[in-house]
Motif scaffolding. Structure first.
Motif, mmCIF file in Angstrom:
data_model
loop_
_atom_site.group_PDB
_atom_site.id
_atom_site.type_symbol
_atom_site.label_atom_id
_atom_site.label_comp_id
_atom_site.label_asym_id
_atom_site.label_seq_id
_atom_site.Cartn_x
_atom_site.Cartn_y
_atom_site.Cartn_z
ATOM 1 N N UNK A 106 0.832 -1.205 0.000
ATOM 2 C CA UNK A 106 0.000 0.000 0.000
ATOM 3 C C UNK A 106 0.868 1.256 0.000
ATOM 4 N N UNK A 107 1.915 1.287 0.807
ATOM 5 C CA UNK A 107 2.800 2.448 0.826
ATOM 6 C C UNK A 107 3.551 2.597 -0.497
ATOM 7 N N UNK A 108 3.954 1.491 -1.073
ATOM 8 C CA UNK A 108 4.630 1.537 -2.360
ATOM 9 C C UNK A 108 3.697 2.082 -3.439
ATOM 10 N N UNK A 109 2.436 1.716 -3.397
ATOM 11 C CA UNK A 109 1.461 2.233 -4.367
ATOM 12 C C UNK A 109 1.249 3.733 -4.173
ATOM 13 N N UNK A 110 1.229 4.189 -2.911
ATOM 14 C CA UNK A 110 1.079 5.625 -2.666
ATOM 15 C C UNK A 110 2.268 6.414 -3.190
ATOM 16 N N UNK A 111 3.458 5.906 -2.984
ATOM 17 C CA UNK A 111 4.659 6.593 -3.459
ATOM 18 C C UNK A 111 4.707 6.597 -4.977
ATOM 19 N N UNK A 112 4.329 5.503 -5.591
ATOM 20 C CA UNK A 112 4.357 5.409 -7.051
ATOM 21 C C UNK A 112 3.330 6.347 -7.677
ATOM 22 N N UNK A 113 2.169 6.467 -7.070
ATOM 23 C CA UNK A 113 1.158 7.353 -7.641
ATOM 24 C C UNK A 113 1.496 8.818 -7.382
ATOM 25 N N UNK A 114 2.247 9.118 -6.344
ATOM 26 C CA UNK A 114 2.634 10.498 -6.057
ATOM 27 C C UNK A 114 3.640 11.007 -7.087
ATOM 28 N N UNK A 115 4.412 10.140 -7.676
ATOM 29 C CA UNK A 115 5.394 10.574 -8.671
ATOM 30 C C UNK A 115 4.717 11.005 -9.970
ATOM 31 N N UNK A 116 3.513 10.548 -10.218
ATOM 32 C CA UNK A 116 2.779 10.912 -11.424
ATOM 33 C C UNK A 116 1.959 12.189 -11.241
ATOM 34 N N UNK A 117 1.875 12.689 -10.027
ATOM 35 C CA UNK A 117 1.058 13.878 -9.763
ATOM 36 C C UNK A 117 1.745 15.114 -10.326
ATOM 37 N N UNK A 118 0.935 16.047 -10.774
ATOM 38 C CA UNK A 118 1.489 17.291 -11.304
ATOM 39 C C UNK A 118 1.702 18.279 -10.157
ATOM 40 N N UNK A 119 2.544 19.267 -10.406
ATOM 41 C CA UNK A 119 2.819 20.274 -9.384
ATOM 42 C C UNK A 119 1.560 21.093 -9.133
ATOM 43 N N UNK A 120 1.326 21.399 -7.879
ATOM 44 C CA UNK A 120 0.134 22.159 -7.508
ATOM 45 C C UNK A 120 0.549 23.388 -6.719
#
Length: 75
Positions: free
Chosen positions: A40-54
Motif C-alpha cells: 500500500x505504501x509503495x502504491x502511494x509513493x508510485x502514484x505520487x510521482x505521477x502527480x502534477x505540481x500544484x
C-alpha cells in the motif's frame, strides 16, 4: 513439615527441550499485515510521482496561522 522431594518442572528440563518449546509458529496475519502495508505504501509513493505540481498547500498555511494565534510569541 517435609519438603517435596521431586524437582520442579522448570529445573528438570534440558536446554534443548526449552529451545524446542520456544519455537512457535506465527499466525498467517503476522506475515500478511507487513506485506500488505508495504504494498500500500509503495502504491502511494508510485502514484505520487505521477502527480502534477500544484499550488502550495493551503492547509499548512491555515495550520501555521492557527498555531500563531494559540501560542503567543514575543508578548
Amino acid at each position: 513439615m517435609s519438603a517435596a522431594s521431586s524437582p520442579s518442572p522448570a529445573v528438570s528440563r534440558s536446554p534443548a527441550v526449552k529451545a524446542r518449546r520456544l519455537r512457535t509458529r506465527l499466525p498467517w496475519w503476522a506475515l500478511a499485515l507487513p506485506v500488505v502495508s508495504f504494498i500500500a505504501l509503495l502504491a502511494l509513493v508510485a502514484s505520487a510521482s505521477e502527480a502534477s505540481a500544484a499550488s502550495p498547500p493551503q492547509g499548512l498555511t491555515w495550520l501555521l496561522e492557527a498555531l500563531a494565534r494559540i501560542v503567543p510569541i514575543g508578548v
